[in-house]
Design a protein around this motif. Structure first.
Motif, PDB file in Angstrom:
ATOM      1  N   UNK A  18      44.076  57.927  19.668  1.00  0.00           N
ATOM      2  CA  UNK A  18      45.603  57.014  19.704  1.00  0.00           C
ATOM      3  C   UNK A  18      46.473  57.093  18.839  1.00  0.00           C
ATOM      4  N   UNK A  19      46.062  57.494  17.378  1.00  0.00           N
ATOM      5  CA  UNK A  19      47.257  57.890  16.503  1.00  0.00           C
ATOM      6  C   UNK A  19      47.903  58.933  17.013  1.00  0.00           C
ATOM      7  N   UNK A  20      47.235  60.090  17.344  1.00  0.00           N
ATOM      8  CA  UNK A  20      47.940  61.121  17.921  1.00  0.00           C
ATOM      9  C   UNK A  20      48.763  61.049  19.335  1.00  0.00           C
ATOM     10  N   UNK A  21      48.273  60.083  20.192  1.00  0.00           N
ATOM     11  CA  UNK A  21      49.135  59.657  21.352  1.00  0.00           C
ATOM     12  C   UNK A  21      50.245  58.839  20.905  1.00  0.00           C
ATOM     13  N   UNK A  22      50.058  57.742  19.991  1.00  0.00           N
ATOM     14  CA  UNK A  22      51.058  57.074  19.548  1.00  0.00           C
ATOM     15  C   UNK A  22      52.224  57.800  18.895  1.00  0.00           C
ATOM     16  N   UNK A  23      51.776  58.959  18.057  1.00  0.00           N
ATOM     17  CA  UNK A  23      52.834  59.701  17.272  1.00  0.00           C
ATOM     18  C   UNK A  23      53.658  60.437  18.300  1.00  0.00           C
ATOM     19  N   UNK A  31      60.706  61.559  16.236  1.00  0.00           N
ATOM     20  CA  UNK A  31      60.098  62.120  15.167  1.00  0.00           C
ATOM     21  C   UNK A  31      60.708  61.541  13.917  1.00  0.00           C
ATOM     22  N   UNK A  32      59.784  61.580  12.863  1.00  0.00           N
ATOM     23  CA  UNK A  32      60.037  61.051  11.333  1.00  0.00           C
ATOM     24  C   UNK A  32      60.027  59.428  11.311  1.00  0.00           C
ATOM     25  N   UNK A  33      59.795  58.778  12.252  1.00  0.00           N
ATOM     26  CA  UNK A  33      59.256  57.524  12.542  1.00  0.00           C
ATOM     27  C   UNK A  33      57.957  57.187  11.793  1.00  0.00           C
ATOM     28  N   UNK A  34      58.036  56.226  10.921  1.00  0.00           N
ATOM     29  CA  UNK A  34      56.643  55.833  10.193  1.00  0.00           C
ATOM     30  C   UNK A  34      55.699  55.262  11.076  1.00  0.00           C
ATOM     31  N   UNK A  35      54.494  55.496  10.968  1.00  0.00           N
ATOM     32  CA  UNK A  35      53.449  54.991  11.936  1.00  0.00           C
ATOM     33  C   UNK A  35      52.640  54.145  10.707  1.00  0.00           C
ATOM     34  N   UNK A  36      52.417  52.861  11.198  1.00  0.00           N
ATOM     35  CA  UNK A  36      51.646  51.916  10.329  1.00  0.00           C
ATOM     36  C   UNK A  36      50.486  51.370  10.854  1.00  0.00           C
ATOM     37  N   UNK A  37      49.167  51.499  10.176  1.00  0.00           N
ATOM     38  CA  UNK A  37      47.979  50.985  10.772  1.00  0.00           C
ATOM     39  C   UNK A  37      47.834  49.679  10.401  1.00  0.00           C
ATOM     40  N   UNK A  38      47.440  48.733  11.046  1.00  0.00           N
ATOM     41  CA  UNK A  38      46.925  47.412  10.675  1.00  0.00           C
ATOM     42  C   UNK A  38      45.625  47.112  11.237  1.00  0.00           C
ATOM     43  N   UNK A  39      44.578  47.287  10.439  1.00  0.00           N
ATOM     44  CA  UNK A  39      43.288  46.937  10.892  1.00  0.00           C
ATOM     45  C   UNK A  39      42.720  45.874  10.240  1.00  0.00           C
ATOM     46  N   UNK A  40      41.991  45.018  11.114  1.00  0.00           N
ATOM     47  CA  UNK A  40      41.198  43.809  11.010  1.00  0.00           C
ATOM     48  C   UNK A  40      39.668  43.675  10.995  1.00  0.00           C
ATOM     49  N   UNK A  41      39.225  43.543  10.027  1.00  0.00           N
ATOM     50  CA  UNK A  41      37.510  43.470   9.697  1.00  0.00           C
ATOM     51  C   UNK A  41      37.043  44.897  10.214  1.00  0.00           C
ATOM     52  N   UNK A  42      36.327  45.244  11.343  1.00  0.00           N
ATOM     53  CA  UNK A  42      35.735  46.324  11.548  1.00  0.00           C
ATOM     54  C   UNK A  42      36.683  47.363  11.980  1.00  0.00           C
ATOM     55  N   UNK A  43      37.931  46.927  12.527  1.00  0.00           N
ATOM     56  CA  UNK A  43      39.190  47.839  12.605  1.00  0.00           C
ATOM     57  C   UNK A  43      39.637  48.146  11.379  1.00  0.00           C
ATOM     58  N   UNK A  44      39.399  47.672  10.291  1.00  0.00           N
ATOM     59  CA  UNK A  44      40.064  47.994   9.072  1.00  0.00           C
ATOM     60  C   UNK A  44      39.275  48.947   8.590  1.00  0.00           C
TER      61      UNK A  44
END
Length: 172
Positions: A111-116, A121-134
């Motif tokens: 999912x990170x690859x498909x999102x990027x 290009x050059x846009x920052x990707x921010x991960x926000x994970x909750x609980x198990x997702x964290x």
């Protein structure tokens, strides 16, 4: 981009803590993505913003719970993607079981690859994970950093820990 350079106005955790987390996000139709032969439901709002947040839900949840979070992040100018992890929500897979101990990690990496791929290009990707997702987000971010493909920032909320998590790993 270092986390300190990112601007997150307001109280994201306050939005996460509220139970009114269903919203316009649920009205979106999932974008079908196939990972390992099973459908993964992916949702997005405001594609093309200057920064993108990828939401990773916790155990027994689904991305739909984060509708209000996605909406608030959009008002602050962030594009938002979320997905239902294996065995959750609209994604395929047996509820409450994993075919391998790497499944959630592999899916998030995909999912990170498909999102990027969909980002400017050059846009920052921010991960926000909750609980198990964290926990899943932390491990994927660690692996990406080690491979030289780090993310812009990592935000963890009520991170789950089956034991000691390697928080001694803090990249420079």
């Amino acid at each position: 981009m270092p986390a300190a350079a990112l601007s997150l106005p307001g109280n994201v955790l306050g939005v996460l803590a509220g139970e009114a987390l269903r919203g316009a996000w649920l009205a979106l139709q999932p974008i079908g993505v196939v990972a390992g032969g099973l459908p993964i439901a992916v949702y997005e709002r405001n594609r093309g913003a200057a920064q993108t947040v990828l939401l990773v839900h916790g155990l027994g949840e689904h991305a739909g719970r984060y509708g209000a979070v996605a909406e608030q992040l959009n008002t602050w100018g962030f594009a938002v993607r979320g997905f239902d992890q294996y065995g959750h929500g609209e994604s395929g897979g047996v509820r409450g079981a994993l075919p391998s101990d790497q499944r959630l990690l592999d899916d998030l990496a995909d999912i990170v690859d498909s999102t990027r791929y969909r980002m400017e290009p050059g846009t920052p990707l921010i991960l926000l994970g909750h609980s198990m997702g964290g926990l899943v987000s932390f491990e994927v971010a660690r692996r990406l950093d080690e491979a030289g493909h780090g993310i812009g920032a990592l935000f963890l909320s009520a991170i789950a820990s089956p034991g000691r998590v390697g928080f001694d790993y803090i990249p420079d």
